[in-house]
Design a protein around this motif. Structure first.
Motif, PDB file in Angstrom:
ATOM      1  N   ARG A  85      -9.746  -7.332  -3.228  1.00 25.65           N
ATOM      2  CA  ARG A  85      -9.108  -6.065  -3.564  1.00 25.65           C
ATOM      3  C   ARG A  85      -7.984  -6.281  -4.580  1.00 25.65           C
ATOM      4  NH1 ARG A  85      -7.373  -0.804  -0.317  1.00 25.65           N
ATOM      5  NH2 ARG A  85      -5.309  -0.523  -1.183  1.00 25.65           N
ATOM      6  N   MET A  86      -7.152  -7.292  -4.352  1.00 22.94           N
ATOM      7  CA  MET A  86      -6.017  -7.509  -5.244  1.00 22.94           C
ATOM      8  C   MET A  86      -6.486  -7.927  -6.642  1.00 22.94           C
ATOM      9  SD  MET A  86      -3.459  -6.430  -3.609  1.00 22.94           S
ATOM     10  CE  MET A  86      -2.238  -6.793  -4.876  1.00 22.94           C
ATOM     11  N   GLN A 126      -6.692  -4.481  -8.156  1.00 20.98           N
ATOM     12  CA  GLN A 126      -5.622  -3.518  -7.875  1.00 20.98           C
ATOM     13  C   GLN A 126      -4.696  -3.262  -9.079  1.00 20.98           C
ATOM     14  OE1 GLN A 126      -5.521  -1.994  -4.666  1.00 20.98           O
ATOM     15  NE2 GLN A 126      -4.129  -0.566  -5.669  1.00 20.98           N
ATOM     16  N   PRO A 127      -4.359  -4.279  -9.892  1.00 19.23           N
ATOM     17  CA  PRO A 127      -3.454  -4.014 -11.024  1.00 19.23           C
ATOM     18  C   PRO A 127      -3.960  -2.900 -11.940  1.00 19.23           C
ATOM     19  CG  PRO A 127      -3.718  -6.373 -10.732  1.00 19.23           C
ATOM     20  CD  PRO A 127      -4.685  -5.720  -9.785  1.00 19.23           C
ATOM     21  N   SER A 181      -2.662   0.584 -10.708  1.00 14.36           N
ATOM     22  CA  SER A 181      -1.250   0.762 -10.363  1.00 14.36           C
ATOM     23  C   SER A 181      -0.627   1.911 -11.157  1.00 14.36           C
ATOM     24  CB  SER A 181      -0.474  -0.520 -10.624  1.00 14.36           C
ATOM     25  OG  SER A 181      -0.225  -0.649 -12.002  1.00 14.36           O
ATOM     26  N   PRO A 182       0.388   2.559 -10.580  1.00 17.99           N
ATOM     27  CA  PRO A 182       1.038   3.685 -11.263  1.00 17.99           C
ATOM     28  C   PRO A 182       1.585   3.293 -12.636  1.00 17.99           C
ATOM     29  CG  PRO A 182       1.830   3.501  -9.001  1.00 17.99           C
ATOM     30  CD  PRO A 182       0.971   2.301  -9.255  1.00 17.99           C
ATOM     31  N   LYS A 183       2.078   2.063 -12.767  1.00 14.65           N
ATOM     32  CA  LYS A 183       2.661   1.668 -14.052  1.00 14.65           C
ATOM     33  C   LYS A 183       1.592   1.595 -15.134  1.00 14.65           C
ATOM     34  CE  LYS A 183       6.506  -0.931 -12.229  1.00 14.65           C
ATOM     35  NZ  LYS A 183       6.077  -1.366 -10.892  1.00 14.65           N
ATOM     36  N   LYS A 225       0.615   4.990 -16.208  1.00 20.26           N
ATOM     37  CA  LYS A 225       1.625   5.573 -17.090  1.00 20.26           C
ATOM     38  C   LYS A 225       1.550   4.965 -18.493  1.00 20.26           C
ATOM     39  CE  LYS A 225       5.396   6.587 -14.637  1.00 20.26           C
ATOM     40  NZ  LYS A 225       6.671   6.278 -14.006  1.00 20.26           N
ATOM     41  N   PHE A 264      -6.139   9.377   2.726  1.00 25.70           N
ATOM     42  CA  PHE A 264      -6.361   8.090   2.056  1.00 25.70           C
ATOM     43  C   PHE A 264      -6.533   6.957   3.068  1.00 25.70           C
ATOM     44  CE2 PHE A 264      -3.848  10.400  -1.278  1.00 25.70           C
ATOM     45  CZ  PHE A 264      -4.882  10.487  -2.201  1.00 25.70           C
ATOM     46  N   HIS A 290      -6.643   1.117   3.114  1.00 27.68           N
ATOM     47  CA  HIS A 290      -6.017   2.317   2.525  1.00 27.68           C
ATOM     48  C   HIS A 290      -6.540   2.490   1.096  1.00 27.68           C
ATOM     49  CE1 HIS A 290      -2.785   4.217   0.102  1.00 27.68           C
ATOM     50  NE2 HIS A 290      -2.704   5.020   1.144  1.00 27.68           N
ATOM     51  N   HIS A 305      -3.000   6.175  -5.807  1.00 27.11           N
ATOM     52  CA  HIS A 305      -2.043   6.412  -6.894  1.00 27.11           C
ATOM     53  C   HIS A 305      -2.739   7.108  -8.076  1.00 27.11           C
ATOM     54  CE1 HIS A 305       1.362   4.278  -5.258  1.00 27.11           C
ATOM     55  NE2 HIS A 305       0.669   3.177  -5.073  1.00 27.11           N
ATOM     56  N   ARG A 317      -3.520  10.835  -7.393  1.00 33.28           N
ATOM     57  CA  ARG A 317      -2.309  11.675  -7.439  1.00 33.28           C
ATOM     58  C   ARG A 317      -1.891  11.937  -8.874  1.00 33.28           C
ATOM     59  NH1 ARG A 317      -0.327   8.639  -2.298  1.00 33.28           N
ATOM     60  NH2 ARG A 317      -0.402  10.351  -0.824  1.00 33.28           N
ATOM     61  N   ARG A 318      -1.965  10.896  -9.702  1.00 31.99           N
ATOM     62  CA  ARG A 318      -1.518  11.056 -11.102  1.00 31.99           C
ATOM     63  C   ARG A 318      -2.519  11.895 -11.897  1.00 31.99           C
ATOM     64  NH1 ARG A 318       3.671   8.277 -11.896  1.00 31.99           N
ATOM     65  NH2 ARG A 318       3.853   7.565  -9.751  1.00 31.99           N
ATOM     66  N   CYS A 351      -0.094   2.773   4.166  1.00 31.82           N
ATOM     67  CA  CYS A 351      -1.092   1.847   4.720  1.00 31.82           C
ATOM     68  C   CYS A 351      -0.652   1.310   6.069  1.00 31.82           C
ATOM     69  CB  CYS A 351      -1.415   0.725   3.733  1.00 31.82           C
ATOM     70  SG  CYS A 351      -0.201  -0.597   3.675  1.00 31.82           S
ATOM     71  N   CYS A 366       2.461  -3.333  -8.142  1.00 28.95           N
ATOM     72  CA  CYS A 366       1.729  -2.067  -8.158  1.00 28.95           C
ATOM     73  C   CYS A 366       2.579  -0.898  -7.669  1.00 28.95           C
ATOM     74  CB  CYS A 366       0.475  -2.182  -7.291  1.00 28.95           C
ATOM     75  SG  CYS A 366      -0.703  -3.380  -7.929  1.00 28.95           S
ATOM     76  N   ALA A 367       3.866  -1.123  -7.454  1.00 29.13           N
ATOM     77  CA  ALA A 367       4.737  -0.037  -6.985  1.00 29.13           C
ATOM     78  C   ALA A 367       4.978   0.956  -8.121  1.00 29.13           C
ATOM     79  CB  ALA A 367       6.060  -0.598  -6.477  1.00 29.13           C
ATOM     80  N   ALA A 368       5.315   2.183  -7.738  1.00 27.05           N
ATOM     81  CA  ALA A 368       5.516   3.232  -8.752  1.00 27.05           C
ATOM     82  C   ALA A 368       6.839   3.051  -9.496  1.00 27.05           C
ATOM     83  CB  ALA A 368       5.469   4.604  -8.084  1.00 27.05           C
TER      84      ALA A 368
END
Lengths: 391, 107
Positions: A89-90, A93-94, A97-99, A102, A333, A339, A344, A347-348, B40, B74-76
């Motif tokens: 998963r990881m 995952q990047p 990510s929200p960043k 964006k 979720f 999860h 993220h 939502r965005r 989670c 991965c945090a906002a």
């Protein structure tokens, strides 16, 4: 100590049509109940579904007889636990990510959304479900995954074929013949994209996995992309359609959402109200008891997050769509190690970008007749059509 | 019991008595602290319980655990030296009086 009561009469067709009255009654009368039609024990209370999802040692995702393995021609991370699951998963995952959304994607998504909204006809009835919700979900996912070259139609067809195969619990031949063909198509397309992603590393899932310092095996890279295709189109599509239905049938709430720009709240309420993924399975790894009911090792529990999200313990009048209800955590979720990896992103994309753009472009959008909207689904649920007039 | 203080981005503070052994995330969720989602449930898979340990306490909370760093990426909100996933911060008598700051956004 007692065994779970059995609901002999309930059919999957009942649940597919409208599970909510059934779940409401289960929560009140038989919150833990065996449903032979699904060959599962259903958990319908929020506290139980969360407890099960949060404890992967007692409640494993690894289902040895899952049709998913046959459909994907791979043992995927969805059905793995522990370190093996985390590593796979990881690896991607990047990209989610929200960043990265964006920095890399937000402008592109706005451009895509503008383009798709431009194509919609005004002044006549248009089915937003097929004309917008599905295609735009497919387009956005194609970019996130690094499959820019693939058409919306192929993305959607692959996704549905994988879902049909993964849900082929009777192991009929035809769904697997179709998923085999789709797997071959996908493998060929992925193969053709590797050089580009190696030559020009980027933040798409395929590129991130390929160019990792310590990459996961190629078979799992492909399996991950397929899981994302199978699990990343229907959900934002159905979430968008569900939220639009909720807002269009509650014009007073829609006005208030516009006034407060409460799009994020509208998003959360929509996915709480009708969770796009309604139920999940977990295998019990040893004899145990949940709230006085014996649960033997080896049985498969079905956590019904659709029901948890309307649980009277957490929500007042949970059956209705109410953006401005008292906040309480929902399980749309899921929870625990599995999860939703796309939380993220959805939502965005749906909450922050698509919803406000749609209502800005078509401020007087109207649902033709709410009663014409057909809802369907037990495992996945949402409207099958959304006939609106745009203006 | 140990004391812990949560500071919101707008400066609002809440001080709570918490059980030793509980995580900072659990303490926040059980007391309805705004700004910790913890979707989670502590599995280090969502990065929605991100917090900043106050500078004065940064040396006492220990190092990030295996896998935490990748999820923090991965945090906002902005990643800082003091960033932690609050599900991985276990309260102990050494952390009595701990102060954590909440980020602008979690999701």
């Amino acid at each position: 100590m007692a065994v779970a009561p059995v609901n002999e009469t309930l059919t999957l067709a009942d649940l597919t049509r409208d599970p909510y009255p059934v779940y409401r009654r289960m929560r009140a009368e038989t919150p833990i109940v065996e449903v032979p039609a699904a060959r599962r024990i259903f958990l319908t209370k929020a506290k139980h579904t969360k407890m099960v999802k949060d404890d992967p040692e007692l409640f494993s995702s690894d289902d040895p007889v899952t049709p998913m393995r046959r459909a994907f021609l791979a043992h995927t991370l969805m059905r793995k636990d522990g370190e093996e699951h985390r590593r796979e998963r990881m690896a991607m995952q990047p990209a989610f990510s929200p960043k990265v959304i964006k920095t890399d994607w937000a402008d592109l998504y706005r451009t895509i959304a503008t383009d798709y909204l431009d194509r919609l006809p005004r002044g006549e009835t248009v089915d937003l479900f097929t004309a917008l919700c599905g295609p735009i979900a497919a387009r956005i996912l194609a970019h996130i995954l690094g499959l820019d070259e693939v058409s919306d139609a192929d993305m959607q067809r692959w996704s549905q074929t994988l879902i049909d195969g993964a849900g082929n619990f009777g192991f009929a031949d035809e769904p697997f013949e179709k998923s085999d063909a789709a797997n071959a198509e996908m493998d060929a397309v992925f193969d053709s994209l590797l050089d580009r992603h190696r030559a020009e590393p980027n933040n798409s899932a395929l590129s991130v996995m390929l160019n990792a310092k310590n990459p996961i095996p190629m078979s799992q890279v492909y399996a991950n992309i397929k899981i994302a295709i199978g699990g990343g189109i229907n959900e934002p599509r159905d979430a968008l359609a569900t939220i639009l239905f909720g807002l269009l049938t509650n014009p007073d709430q829609l006005e208030e959402v516009k006034r407060q720009e409460a799009w994020a709240e509208a998003f959360e309420e929509g996915v709480r109200w009708v969770a796009p993924i309604q139920a999940s399975s977990r295998r019990v790894t040893r004899d145990l008891e949940i709230d006085g009911i014996d649960i033997p090792e080896g049985v498969t529990l079905m956590t019904i997050q659709a029901s948890a999200n309307r649980d009277e313990d957490l929500y007042e009048d949970g059956e209705s769509f109410n953006v401005f209800r008292k906040k309480a955590p929902h399980q749309a979720f899921g929870s625990g190690p599995h999860h939703c990896a796309g939380a993220h992103i959805s939502r965005r994309t749906v909450g922050e970008i698509l919803l406000p753009m749609l209502f800005e472009r078509f401020p007087n959008m109207k649902l033709d007749r709410a009663e014409d909207v057909v809802w369907s689904g037990f495992g996945f649920r949402g409207p099958l059509n959304l006939p609106v007039r745009l203006s | 019991m140990v004391q812990i203080t949560f500071i919101q981005p707008d400066g609002g503070q809440t001080t709570l008595d918490a059980a030793e052994g509980a995580s900072v995330m659990e303490t926040a969720v059980n007391n309805g602290i705004d700004g910790i989602f913890a979707e989670c449930g502590g599995a280090m898979m969502c990065a929605t319980c991100h917090c900043y340990v106050d500078e004065a306490w940064a040396g006492k909370t220990g190092a990030r655990v295996d896998g935490e760093e990748d999820m923090l990426e991965c945090a906002a909100a902005e990643l800082r030296e003091t960033s932690r996933l609050s599900c991985q911060l276990k309260l102990s008598s050494e952390l009595d009086g701990l102060v954590v700051h909440l980020p602008e956004e979690q999701a």
